[in-house]
Design a protein around this motif. Sequence first.
Motif: not given
Ligand code: T4K
Length: 403
Positions: A31, A33, A84-85, A108, A179, A182, A203, A205, A207-208, A335, A337
Amino acid sequence: MVIDSNPTPPSSRAASVAAIRTPAFATPLLVGRPNPIDRERLAERLDGMFDRGRYTNNGPLVQEFERSVADLVGVEHCIAISNATAAMELAARALGLTGEVIVPAFTFVATAHALDWLGLRPVFADIDPHTHNLDPTRIETLITPRTTGIVGVHAWGRACDVRTIEEVAGRHGIRVIYDAAHAFGCSKGDRMIGGFGDCEIFSFHATKFIQSFEGGMIATRDADLASRLRLMRNFGFAGVDRIVSAGTNAKMSEAHAAMGLTSLESMPSTLETNRRNHLAYRDGLRDVRGVELMDFSEPDRNNHQYVVLEIDPDRYGFARDALAEHLRTHHVVARRYFTPPLHRVPPYATRTAVDIPSLPHAERLSERVLVLPTGSQMDVADIATVCSLIRDLPSRRADAGGP
Ligand code: T4K
């Protein structure tokens, strides 16, 4: 988690599902990528940045990214932020929020942490079990004399009930932030998300749907708010050596904006891939008892960045976590979530234990939701394989003598 930077082409990756001990996929399907971009375009933009020698501090690429997003979502002002945070922190502070702010418990952790970081108290509200968004009928009961704002989350890109939320907020004289992490490219009817409330936060990020490695954007129609935000993201500088307010460093760099602009150019093909995958999942899971795919086929536009399942353990025969584990053994890394719901995680769990009633829909959903991999890493044959893994799990139990 190890990120596969050199994926095998999808068609050669699927192995036989029949071979129980052999994972169905040789390399993990993840999830989040990153969606593909035109690397040459990115390199050109970065070359330009190196030639100009301007790497950050509101450079031309940041300004272009802000204008492109503003045009796309139809708002006057967009302010690029480091993520976004940080954007949520700036927005809450620029709007003068104090005391209590109502937020959904199913989101999140960043949504609540950004408020908590400022010394505000997130007050958790339950969600509508069908939309996964704030249940507007519950908001009013949570408003106290200390409430100064509501943060709605457009979960999975599905717009909140903005009309009711803003009507309640207006009646109580409180602010509304959305927020929209997504929800880039999504709409409420024919109005793009970005123009609702006092402001909305995207955001970008990695993953978006659209990404700038890390990044965020505040969209608003309010010119005064926009100028306050611009000052605040840059230490309160109004010009060279001229400081006019408190501020922090929440700027987006030129390299991040270069990626954001390049990612935006791929938006049509990313959407096409996501939509194709969503339809393939819908076909593949149509008749699976107890497994419901969140459907976005309404007049609202969705970016299909998230493939969201709800598992009913009684009807499916297995709980969500067992399915997640089963998929993981086949290298399908789904995941959970958002588990647990925010009123059950530190620091909120200890603070709220006494005075927060249970939030049944958020609690139930956080035990049932599973987000599946999508994007260009998969083709429809891969999705058919994932769907058969999901469909076949209950029959394995039946083969072994029933539940
Ligand atoms: N509000 C909401 C509703 C949000 O969903 C989010 C972030 C925010 C606010 C805050 O936005 P930012 O401050 O991040 O801009 C991930 C993301 O890091 C996070 O941005 C996102 N929501 C959340 C839903 O998902 P984790 O803890 O699941 O991250 P992680 O490292 O486990 O990666 C998620 C998946 O993505 C894994 O399957 C690996 C894959 N991935 C990740 C990265 C970073 C990749 O394939 N390549 C990559 O470079 O939070």
